[in-house]
Write a protein that holds these residues in place. Structure first.
Motif, PDB file in Angstrom:
ATOM      1  N   HIS A  84       0.840  -1.197   0.000  1.00 32.05           N
ATOM      2  CA  HIS A  84       0.000   0.000   0.000  1.00 32.05           C
ATOM      3  C   HIS A  84       0.876   1.249   0.000  1.00 32.05           C
ATOM      4  O   HIS A  84       1.988   1.255   0.543  1.00 32.05           O
ATOM      5  CB  HIS A  84      -0.918  -0.002   1.220  1.00 32.05           C
ATOM      6  CG  HIS A  84      -2.016   0.997   1.139  1.00 32.05           C
ATOM      7  ND1 HIS A  84      -1.869   2.302   1.567  1.00 32.05           N
ATOM      8  CD2 HIS A  84      -3.292   0.898   0.660  1.00 32.05           C
ATOM      9  CE1 HIS A  84      -2.999   2.955   1.368  1.00 32.05           C
ATOM     10  NE2 HIS A  84      -3.878   2.123   0.817  1.00 32.05           N
ATOM     11  N   ARG A  85       0.355   2.286  -0.596  1.00 35.17           N
ATOM     12  CA  ARG A  85       1.076   3.558  -0.689  1.00 35.17           C
ATOM     13  C   ARG A  85       1.499   4.062   0.696  1.00 35.17           C
ATOM     14  O   ARG A  85       2.594   4.602   0.865  1.00 35.17           O
ATOM     15  CB  ARG A  85       0.171   4.581  -1.378  1.00 35.17           C
ATOM     16  CG  ARG A  85       0.874   5.846  -1.822  1.00 35.17           C
ATOM     17  CD  ARG A  85      -0.141   6.832  -2.380  1.00 35.17           C
ATOM     18  NE  ARG A  85      -0.934   6.252  -3.459  1.00 35.17           N
ATOM     19  CZ  ARG A  85      -0.541   6.241  -4.737  1.00 35.17           C
ATOM     20  NH1 ARG A  85       0.636   6.757  -5.069  1.00 35.17           N
ATOM     21  NH2 ARG A  85      -1.332   5.719  -5.661  1.00 35.17           N
ATOM     22  N   ASP A 138      -4.361   2.353  -4.609  1.00 35.39           N
ATOM     23  CA  ASP A 138      -3.329   2.725  -3.638  1.00 35.39           C
ATOM     24  C   ASP A 138      -2.395   1.564  -3.299  1.00 35.39           C
ATOM     25  O   ASP A 138      -1.432   1.743  -2.552  1.00 35.39           O
ATOM     26  CB  ASP A 138      -3.976   3.256  -2.356  1.00 35.39           C
ATOM     27  CG  ASP A 138      -4.561   4.650  -2.554  1.00 35.39           C
ATOM     28  OD1 ASP A 138      -3.969   5.423  -3.330  1.00 35.39           O
ATOM     29  OD2 ASP A 138      -5.607   4.939  -1.953  1.00 35.39           O
TER      30      ASP A 138
END
Length: 295
Positions: A172-173, A251
């Protein structure tokens, strides 16, 4: 006229002659011969006890009786065509319940939109969807159709390979902003990893790439594929997820494109004895057509 002995097969000939205005034209329309058309008209006139056509230099002119008969004959023809369409639709219609078994991600992510579209194509079909990572036993009829990542070996089962699932590392970002982005496989040694609990697929796969990872190195361990995906989306660490699943969240970013993770083949499996069942065959064909582009 004896209605029980009336030859209804003469009516198509009558209508063809009535519409074409000649025996020759009727013969061409019906793919028959002119003498046959003449015999049919003569027999029909005999059965009805009335003259249907006056012979003129320009062909056959229908009498008033012929006009009345034509109206009734067209009604009968329309009814016959409607009956044939109804029988055809009944014969071709598929209805009933089909039980599909698939892994959790396939059952929860790929199949629902596909099944919604299939509902429009097969409105009389009801689906029982078994979301399980266990391989359903089609021999015991736990499912009618299974979506599997392994090819069955039993001779009683019929399998069609419909594609493959590609898998990649991702995170995930939020995790990458917090911990940085790995650029080489060796960089994973400094990152939080999400792994299996009892399963060994991930640790075994990493070992083949020269990275022996102890269970304690995985900050989160689960064999539930949806829980695994939820952990990746929550930013717990680097995970290894099917690309079709990763694309569900913008994301979650792909990592290490050079990392060679073997893709998994996807098989549609059905029991040999029921593959000819109309409703199961219809659902099988839709899955075989619609699933590959989604993978």
């Amino acid at each position: 006229m004896n209605e029980q002995n009336f030859n209804w097969q003469l009516i198509p000939t009558f209508l063809a002659v009535f519409e074409q205005g000649s025996l020759m034209g009727a013969a061409r329309q019906l793919g028959s011969s002119q003498p046959t058309m003449g015999r049919h008209v003569a027999e029909l006139e005999t059965q009805l006890g009335t003259v249907l056509f006056e012979r003129t230099g320009r062909g056959l002119a229908p009498t008033a009786a012929a006009h009345r008969l034509a109206e009734a004959a067209r009604t009968m023809e329309t009814g016959a065509h409607a009956l044939l369409r109804s029988v055809s639709l009944t014969r071709n219609a598929v209805s009933g319940t089909v039980r599909i078994s698939a892994s959790q991600p396939v059952a929860c992510v790929l199949l629902p939109p596909l099944l919604a579209r299939m509902r429009l194509e097969l409105p009389e079909i009801q689906i029982e969807l078994v979301a399980s990572n266990a391989v359903s036993n089609l021999l015991r009829r736990e499912a009618d159709i299974a979506v599997r990542m392994v090819q069955p070996e039993q001779s009683a089962l019929v399998a069609r390979r419909i594609g493959r699932v590609t898998i990649g590392a991702c995170a995930h970002r939020s995790y990458l902003l917090r911990c940085g982005t790995p650029h080489h496989v060796s960089d994973l040694a400094q990152h939080d990893l999400i792994g299996n609990d009892r399963g060994e697929d991930i640790s075994r796969g990493m070992a083949t790439m020269g990275m022996a990872v102890a269970q304690e190195r995985f900050v989160c361990r689960t064999d539930d594929l949806l829980a695994y995906w939820a952990a990746v989306r929550a930013g717990m660490g680097v995970g290894f997820v099917a690309d079709y699943l990763r694309r569900e969240d913008r994301d979650v970013l792909p990592l290490l494109p050079s990392m060679a993770i073997p893709p998994l083949p996807v098989w549609l499996v059905v029991h040999r004895e029921i593959r000819g069942n109309a409703r199961i065959r219809a659902v099988f064909d839709v899955l075989a057509r619609e699933l590959p582009p989604l993978l």
